[in-house]
Design an enzyme around this catalytic site. Structure first.
Site, PDB file in Angstrom:
ATOM      1  N   SER A 148       0.844  -1.204   0.000  1.00 29.41           N
ATOM      2  CA  SER A 148       0.000   0.000   0.000  1.00 29.41           C
ATOM      3  C   SER A 148       0.875   1.249   0.000  1.00 29.41           C
ATOM      4  O   SER A 148       2.068   1.173   0.248  1.00 29.41           O
ATOM      5  CB  SER A 148      -0.903   0.000   1.242  1.00 29.41           C
ATOM      6  OG  SER A 148      -0.152   0.391   2.368  1.00 29.41           O
ATOM      7  N   HIS A 149       0.239   2.392  -0.252  1.00 33.00           N
ATOM      8  CA  HIS A 149       0.976   3.661  -0.213  1.00 33.00           C
ATOM      9  C   HIS A 149       1.454   3.985   1.197  1.00 33.00           C
ATOM     10  O   HIS A 149       2.291   4.849   1.383  1.00 33.00           O
ATOM     11  CB  HIS A 149       0.100   4.794  -0.748  1.00 33.00           C
ATOM     12  CG  HIS A 149      -0.196   4.648  -2.216  1.00 33.00           C
ATOM     13  ND1 HIS A 149      -1.426   4.261  -2.692  1.00 33.00           N
ATOM     14  CD2 HIS A 149       0.593   4.795  -3.300  1.00 33.00           C
ATOM     15  CE1 HIS A 149      -1.387   4.194  -4.006  1.00 33.00           C
ATOM     16  NE2 HIS A 149      -0.178   4.508  -4.401  1.00 33.00           N
ATOM     17  N   GLU A 189      -5.702  -4.589  -7.742  1.00 31.93           N
ATOM     18  CA  GLU A 189      -5.609  -3.934  -9.055  1.00 31.93           C
ATOM     19  C   GLU A 189      -6.381  -4.719 -10.118  1.00 31.93           C
ATOM     20  O   GLU A 189      -5.898  -4.921 -11.244  1.00 31.93           O
ATOM     21  CB  GLU A 189      -4.133  -3.767  -9.469  1.00 31.93           C
ATOM     22  CG  GLU A 189      -3.286  -2.978  -8.484  1.00 31.93           C
ATOM     23  CD  GLU A 189      -3.599  -1.484  -8.423  1.00 31.93           C
ATOM     24  OE1 GLU A 189      -4.481  -1.012  -9.178  1.00 31.93           O
ATOM     25  OE2 GLU A 189      -2.979  -0.795  -7.607  1.00 31.93           O
ATOM     26  N   GLN A 249      -8.745  -3.990 -11.937  1.00 25.60           N
ATOM     27  CA  GLN A 249      -9.147  -3.266 -13.162  1.00 25.60           C
ATOM     28  C   GLN A 249      -8.229  -3.538 -14.340  1.00 25.60           C
ATOM     29  O   GLN A 249      -8.589  -3.325 -15.491  1.00 25.60           O
ATOM     30  CB  GLN A 249      -9.223  -1.752 -12.899  1.00 25.60           C
ATOM     31  CG  GLN A 249      -7.892  -1.010 -12.844  1.00 25.60           C
ATOM     32  CD  GLN A 249      -7.163  -1.148 -11.513  1.00 25.60           C
ATOM     33  OE1 GLN A 249      -7.724  -1.672 -10.567  1.00 25.60           O
ATOM     34  NE2 GLN A 249      -5.937  -0.669 -11.432  1.00 25.60           N
ATOM     35  N   CYS A 285      -8.675  14.880  -1.112  1.00 22.67           N
ATOM     36  CA  CYS A 285      -8.381  15.724  -2.278  1.00 22.67           C
ATOM     37  C   CYS A 285      -7.112  16.523  -2.014  1.00 22.67           C
ATOM     38  O   CYS A 285      -6.985  17.191  -0.980  1.00 22.67           O
ATOM     39  CB  CYS A 285      -9.555  16.658  -2.555  1.00 22.67           C
ATOM     40  SG  CYS A 285      -9.230  17.829  -3.891  1.00 22.67           S
TER      41      CYS A 285
HETATM   42  P1  ADP Z   1      -4.955   2.566  -2.914  1.00 18.98           P
HETATM   43  O1  ADP Z   1      -4.715   1.075  -2.950  1.00 18.98           O
HETATM   44  O2  ADP Z   1      -6.421   2.928  -2.902  1.00 18.98           O
HETATM   45  O3  ADP Z   1      -4.209   3.311  -3.989  1.00 18.98           O
HETATM   46  P2  ADP Z   1      -3.365   2.446  -0.508  1.00 18.98           P
HETATM   47  O4  ADP Z   1      -4.060   1.469   0.388  1.00 18.98           O
HETATM   48  O5  ADP Z   1      -2.180   1.926  -1.270  1.00 18.98           O
HETATM   49  O6  ADP Z   1      -4.427   3.110  -1.516  1.00 18.98           O
HETATM   50  O7  ADP Z   1      -2.843   3.695   0.311  1.00 18.98           O
HETATM   51  C1  ADP Z   1      -3.632   4.452   1.197  1.00 18.98           C
HETATM   52  C2  ADP Z   1      -2.689   5.346   1.970  1.00 18.98           C
HETATM   53  O8  ADP Z   1      -2.142   6.317   1.075  1.00 18.98           O
HETATM   54  C3  ADP Z   1      -3.308   6.180   3.045  1.00 18.98           C
HETATM   55  O9  ADP Z   1      -3.467   5.486   4.270  1.00 18.98           O
HETATM   56  C4  ADP Z   1      -2.284   7.306   3.202  1.00 18.98           C
HETATM   57  O10 ADP Z   1      -1.245   6.920   4.068  1.00 18.98           O
HETATM   58  C5  ADP Z   1      -1.688   7.419   1.804  1.00 18.98           C
HETATM   59  N1  ADP Z   1      -2.063   8.616   1.037  1.00 18.98           N
HETATM   60  C6  ADP Z   1      -1.233   9.315   0.225  1.00 18.98           C
HETATM   61  N2  ADP Z   1      -1.898  10.314  -0.404  1.00 18.98           N
HETATM   62  C7  ADP Z   1      -3.182  10.257   0.023  1.00 18.98           C
HETATM   63  C8  ADP Z   1      -4.385  11.000  -0.285  1.00 18.98           C
HETATM   64  N3  ADP Z   1      -4.380  12.038  -1.148  1.00 18.98           N
HETATM   65  N4  ADP Z   1      -5.520  10.653   0.336  1.00 18.98           N
HETATM   66  C9  ADP Z   1      -5.539   9.630   1.215  1.00 18.98           C
HETATM   67  N5  ADP Z   1      -4.460   8.871   1.534  1.00 18.98           N
HETATM   68  C10 ADP Z   1      -3.288   9.174   0.936  1.00 18.98           C
HETATM   69 MG    MG Z   2      -3.725  -0.158  -4.331  1.00 20.05          MG
END
Ligand code: ADP
Ligand code: MG
Length: 209
Positions: free
Chosen positions: A61-62, A93, A95, A149
């Site tokens: 995850s991010h 992922e 999609q 956002c």
């Molecule tokens: P996704 O799989 O939906 O892309 P992830 O689960 O990988 O999302 O990541 C979510 C995490 O990304 C959040 O908990 C936060 O730490 C981080 N993050 C970075 N930018 C943002 C944003 N603009 N809004 C919300 N979370 C963000």
């Molecule tokens: Mg993801």
């Protein structure tokens, strides 16, 4: 228990976690997988090979949470890699797979498997992405998650692509290319080949007639 309920319980079910980039889809998928593992259920996690942003063999995850996953070229590979004892299949992922994934998911459910799917509901133009709309329709449970956002701090439901070149629907990237935006600060305008990427919060130049 009625005979109907007994036979019905042989079926698994489908859960879809969708939303824009950075909305926590992967975090939520990892959370559900970990809970299934705590319940001592055998879980297999898959992801498309196309998504190698962080790690080839992990779903990350991010927020840097990570879990081991099998990267696959096509969704039908899932059936080949499936163990008899698997109770839960998670696909991140989703999609990026073509419509074959729908048949794969249906086959998994018929085997009594709980299927957890995470993916983008819309592409950078706000258009429903690949097999996700169909999967959302046949799912037993759908969770739309939201990001923040980057312009106003409100709830973001859109993935905004920052670059102007037309790179097609699939352009794997991170904060260098994408930002989470609310509807107000997500602007797309397909005028012939032109995509306007100007956020609404920026001062609009006054035109004199
Ligand atoms: P996704 O799989 O939906 O892309 P992830 O689960 O990988 O999302 O990541 C979510 C995490 O990304 C959040 O908990 C936060 O730490 C981080 N993050 C970075 N930018 C943002 C944003 N603009 N809004 C919300 N979370 C963000
Ligand atoms: Mg993801």
């Amino acid at each position: 228990m009625s005979p109907f309920a007994l036979s019905h319980s042989l079926f698994g079910h489908i859960e879809v976690i969708c939303g824009p980039m950075f909305s926590g889809k992967t975090e939520e998928l990892i959370r559900r997988v970990k809970r299934a593992q705590i319940a001592r259920q055998r879980v297999q996690i898959f992801k498309p090979k196309i998504d190698d942003r962080y790690h080839e063999e992990n779903v990350v995850s991010h927020s840097a949470q990570s879990i081991q996953a099998k990267p696959i070229n096509k969704s039908t590979d899932i059936l080949e890699h499936l163990y008899d004892s698997t109770r839960v299949v998670a696909i991140d992922e989703v999609q990026f797979f073509d419509e074959d994934v729908i048949l794969v998911v249906k086959k998994l459910v018929r085997r009594g498997i709980r299927v957890i799917l995470a993916g983008l509901d819309q592409d950078y133009r706000g258009i429903p992405f690949g097999p996700i709309p169909y999967l959302m329709a046949i799912a037993d449970r759908v969770d739309k998650v939201q990001a923040i956002c980057t312009v106003c701090g409100g709830a973001a439901t859109k993935s905004f692509r920052k670059i102007l070149e037309d790179e097609g629907q699939v352009l794997v990237g991170e904060t260098d290319i994408y930002e989470a935006r609310c509807g107000n600060h997500f602007e797309y305008q397909i005028d012939e080949e032109l995509v306007s990427l100007k956020p609404k919060s920026e001062p609009i130049e006054e035109t004199t007639v």
